[in-house]
Enzyme design. Sequence first.
Site, PDB file in Angstrom:
ATOM      1  N   HIS A  31      15.027 -53.260  94.533  1.00 35.79           N
ATOM      2  CA  HIS A  31      15.328 -52.418  95.706  1.00 35.79           C
ATOM      3  C   HIS A  31      15.429 -50.955  95.282  1.00 35.79           C
ATOM      4  CE1 HIS A  31      15.992 -55.485  98.739  1.00 35.79           C
ATOM      5  NE2 HIS A  31      16.934 -56.094  98.037  1.00 35.79           N
TER       6      HIS A  31
ATOM      7  N   HIS B  53      17.123 -57.996  90.757  1.00 33.82           N
ATOM      8  CA  HIS B  53      16.865 -57.984  92.199  1.00 33.82           C
ATOM      9  C   HIS B  53      17.209 -56.605  92.793  1.00 33.82           C
ATOM     10  CE1 HIS B  53      16.770 -59.818  96.289  1.00 33.82           C
ATOM     11  NE2 HIS B  53      17.612 -58.837  96.533  1.00 33.82           N
ATOM     12  N   GLU B  54      18.419 -56.170  92.538  1.00 30.98           N
ATOM     13  CA  GLU B  54      18.845 -54.893  93.121  1.00 30.98           C
ATOM     14  C   GLU B  54      18.061 -53.732  92.520  1.00 30.98           C
ATOM     15  OE1 GLU B  54      20.447 -55.123  95.772  1.00 30.98           O
ATOM     16  OE2 GLU B  54      21.227 -57.167  95.537  1.00 30.98           O
TER      17      GLU B  54
ATOM     18  N   GLU C  32      12.764 -56.213 100.722  1.00 31.55           N
ATOM     19  CA  GLU C  32      13.076 -57.454 100.018  1.00 31.55           C
ATOM     20  C   GLU C  32      11.881 -57.922  99.181  1.00 31.55           C
ATOM     21  OE1 GLU C  32      16.075 -58.271  99.970  1.00 31.55           O
ATOM     22  OE2 GLU C  32      16.071 -60.272  99.080  1.00 31.55           O
TER      23      GLU C  32
HETATM   24 ZN    ZN Z   1      17.725 -57.969  98.442  1.00 33.44          ZN
END
Ligand code: ZN
Length: 504
Positions: A271, A267-268, A297
């Site tokens: 980003h 997830h990160e 996001e």
């Molecule tokens: Zn996030």
Amino acid sequence: MDQRAAYDELIRRFQETRFLESIGSVLGWDERTYMPAKGAAHRAEQMALVARLGHESLTNPRLGELLKEVEASPLAKNTESAEAVNIREIRRLYDIAVKVPGALVEEIARTTTRAQGVWQEARKKNDFAAFAPWLDKIVGLKRQEAEAIGYKDSPYDALLDLYEPGAKAAEITRLFADLRKDLVPLVGAIAEAKTKPRGDILNREFAVDRQHLLGQSAAAAIGFDFAAGRLDTTAHPFCTTFGPGDIRLTTRYNPRDFTPGFFGTLHEAGHGLYEQGLDPAHFGTPMGMAVSLGIHESQSRLWENQVGRGRPFWEHFFPRLQQSFPGTLDDVGLNDFVFAINKVERSYIRVEADEVTYNLHIILRFEMEQDLIRGNLKPNDVPRAWNEKFKAFFDLVPANDAHGCLQDIHWSMGGLGYFPTYTLGNLYAAQFMDKAREDLPGLEDDFRRGQFARLKTWLNEKIHRQGHKHRPRDLGLKVTGQPLSHQPLMSYLRKKYGALYGIG
Ligand code: ZN
């Protein structure tokens, strides 16, 4: 003064504000990773000072003079040129900043830095009463901020706009209502399905150092450049940018649960790919900045869920996972594993929620924080209101506030208006992925071979390199040809979970 010289001075001054902000990012990263607890009070003063200097620098009247000069010049004419985009967005940020008094900015920074420490303790001790006065103060400060910025329909709009430029609470309310209407029956059908994933697979012994290595190698495989970033551990994972060439990812590990560490890292890293994909030539200007939290996001969700929880991804990674933890998963097949990482269940904790129930957690928070900002909900009543809503949404009541209204860091950070961007991200991710599959035939075969470069490059070109050229909504429309809607996400969820659970 020559207009080009005025523009250059504008950019130089604006970049200074971004440098100050990135200094704040270093302090904030350290605070949430390595800083000892007793450093909190001093750190709050440092952060407040940097926030004030940044605000002073952005509200310097000289910026207003320069803006006027360049706005009337040919540089602002071609609306999609880097110059015009920078002028337009600096104007937007300048106008917001001059409306908010410096003393208020400083007070918000100081209060929220302290409140994060209080929240951490309150969550640990399950003591909402300790956090309530801080929440009260933060809501008051954020209302002052909303009033200072101004709004048409709802003070919440002024706060939302800081994260998702152009978004309105009323529009999001409609979008989320459509989504909720379709999600609830799907969650119900899955709960009643006869087929269930094997629950034990993910809760075996997963040594943290090996989790770290595997997570790092997956982040590198999808294209995160570790020569220009790091991965560390924290209580509440995040990604932050110090500057081009230094993007910090964080995650958290549980030696008895494989999922939070690995998917948190993916997830990160999603980003991080956005931040690494920004045009370094435009660093510190709107053309080199991410456009909104919702679009940000979408990038993390796309890699974490659409790619990282898909079968093709694990056709490549599952044998590597088995090798990383010798003996641990010998009795587990690929199908069992893929089903286990996509287990759907009504549960208490947002960050551990599956793709199907996740957005219900967000809709609940979106409703609550609008009530807080409107003054319809007093901070002291938050636990009661939370538990009532939770019962209505999930048919569950949290056993304590640590598993209820104290679970998230956002309100202690002053991040009211932030939550809806998570669901916007899920909606955008589904639309982007549909379009990427259409533009890049055979994409899933790439994943099966552990190759992600075509998708990453597509995202770099279509989204990351665009910086602030378009409003988030317009960017979505431009990339996909479709307006933002709940339908693509619902189609994706129905198809994927219909197959896994043998329903529909
Ligand atoms: Zn996030």
